[in-house]
Design an enzyme around this catalytic site. Structure first.
Site, PDB file in Angstrom:
ATOM      1  N   CYS A 186     -11.481   2.977  -0.991  1.00  0.00           N
ATOM      2  CA  CYS A 186     -10.165   3.390  -0.510  1.00  0.00           C
ATOM      3  C   CYS A 186      -9.936   2.670   0.807  1.00  0.00           C
ATOM      4  O   CYS A 186     -10.825   2.620   1.661  1.00  0.00           O
ATOM      5  CB  CYS A 186     -10.116   4.900  -0.297  1.00  0.00           C
ATOM      6  N   ASP A 210       0.856  -1.189   0.000  1.00  0.00           N
ATOM      7  CA  ASP A 210       0.000   0.000   0.000  1.00  0.00           C
ATOM      8  C   ASP A 210       0.887   1.233   0.000  1.00  0.00           C
ATOM      9  O   ASP A 210       2.047   1.184   0.419  1.00  0.00           O
ATOM     10  CB  ASP A 210      -0.916   0.025   1.230  1.00  0.00           C
ATOM     11  N   CYS A 231      -4.216  -1.332  -2.357  1.00  0.00           N
ATOM     12  CA  CYS A 231      -4.386   0.117  -2.483  1.00  0.00           C
ATOM     13  C   CYS A 231      -5.196   0.355  -3.752  1.00  0.00           C
ATOM     14  O   CYS A 231      -4.816  -0.126  -4.824  1.00  0.00           O
ATOM     15  CB  CYS A 231      -3.010   0.776  -2.598  1.00  0.00           C
TER      16      CYS A 231
HETATM   17  N1  DGL Z   1      -4.539   3.465   0.091  1.00  0.00           N
HETATM   18  C1  DGL Z   1      -4.965   4.384  -0.933  1.00  0.00           C
HETATM   19  C2  DGL Z   1      -6.210   3.850  -1.644  1.00  0.00           C
HETATM   20  O1  DGL Z   1      -6.746   2.851  -1.276  1.00  0.00           O
HETATM   21  C3  DGL Z   1      -5.270   5.749  -0.397  1.00  0.00           C
HETATM   22  C4  DGL Z   1      -4.088   6.482   0.143  1.00  0.00           C
HETATM   23  C5  DGL Z   1      -3.328   7.278  -0.884  1.00  0.00           C
HETATM   24  O2  DGL Z   1      -3.900   8.242  -1.457  1.00  0.00           O
HETATM   25  O3  DGL Z   1      -2.176   6.971  -1.050  1.00  0.00           O
HETATM   26  O4  DGL Z   1      -6.649   4.446  -2.587  1.00  0.00           O
END
Ligand code: DGL
Length: 278
Positions: free
Chosen positions: A196, A14, A77
């Site tokens: 997210c 992530d 992510c």
């Molecule tokens: N972990 C990211 C997602 O799931 C969000 C965090 C980021 O913007 O880096 O989109």
């Protein structure tokens, strides 16, 4: 070609801490495997970065997890899954690591959401990068033709979580505002994806401001069951996964900072190591 048919842990990547919610769900369902979690905390957030940069950073992280022995990497992510997964699968792996696999979080979520909605009007709350990529819209439309998808970027939600403000009164305004903007796009929405990995930490406030009757879909559980299903269908890969129930944590930022922040996402103490991504 490197690491041919090696065995090792499942890698979970992530941009920062959010993927810990994915890791937690996967480990709860399949505690027998070994895991390595890698957070690119020094360069997070990815949500507002360009396609090229998210691809470059994500590929560096995937290569690092391969070099740590992981035959299988989950992009835990949404932003990385939206912007980098296809290119890694289609352009990097076939020529550089054909016996390795990289999976994302968007497809498993898209697969389930159409089975939960009655109106087939679906909302997506995610980072700006994920919404702009239209990845959820494209995946859901492919699987459920006729579905109507509305996306709303929530640029303040990740900073609220990462700054430990997610359960404070200041978060209420931004949670309410983004939900209102999403529902204003389409009053027939009956199912909302939290697209997210950070958003499960805001779940209490999201429930508070979401009108009753709208189903909220956090991803962790669906990603975990989808991975379990993948491993049933790919016994060659499953056999290559080591099973001593360990979990190691790597971060590109300070281990002390990671340890402190990770405690918001996980119930257990972690002992991270610093890695350099380049
Ligand atoms: N972990 C990211 C997602 O799931 C969000 C965090 C980021 O913007 O880096 O989109």
């Amino acid at each position: 070609m490197t690491h041919t048919h090696s065995s090792g842990p499942i890698g979970v990547f992530d941009s920062g801490y959010g993927g810990l919610t994915v890791l937690d769900s996967i480990r709860s369902l399949m505690p027998q495997y070994d895991y390595i979690y890698l957070g690119d905390n020094a360069r997070a957030p990815y949500g507002t970065r360009s396609f090229d940069i998210v691809y470059e950073f994500t590929l560096q992280a995937v290569k690092k997890l391969f070099s740590c022995g992981c035959p299988l990497v989950i992009l835990g992510c949404n932003t990385a899954s939206a912007k980098a997964l296809r290119t890694i699968q289609q352009q990097y792996l076939p020529y550089n690591a054909p016996d390795h696999r990289v999976l994302g979080v968007i497809r498993p979520t898209a697969e389930v959401v159409g089975t939960l909605s009655n109106t087939m009007h679906i909302g997506v709350l995610a980072t700006e990068g994920t919404i702009r990529s239209r990845s959820y819209t494209l995946e859901i439309e492919k699987l459920f033709p006729g579905a109507v998808i509305s996306g709303q970027a929530c640029p303040m939600w990740v900073p609220l979580v990462e700054n430990n403000e997610f359960d404070k009164p200041g978060a209420d305004y931004f949670v309410q505002d983004s939900i209102h903007k999403l529902l204003a796009q389409d009053p027939l929405i009956d199912t909302v994806i939290l697209g997210c990995t950070h958003y499960p930490l805001l779940i209490d406030k999201i429930r508070q401001y979401m009108p009753p009757g709208i189903e909220i879909v956090p991803q962790g559980h669906y990603i975990a069951t989808s991975l379990q299903d993948y491993l049933h269908r790919h016994p060659d890969m499953e056999r290559r996964l080591t099973k001593t129930a360990t979990c190691q944590y790597y971060t590109s930022e300070s281990p002390a900072k990671f340890r402190e922040c990770a405690s918001l996402f996980l119930k257990e103490e972690v002992n991270p190591q610093r890695v350099t991504l380049a």
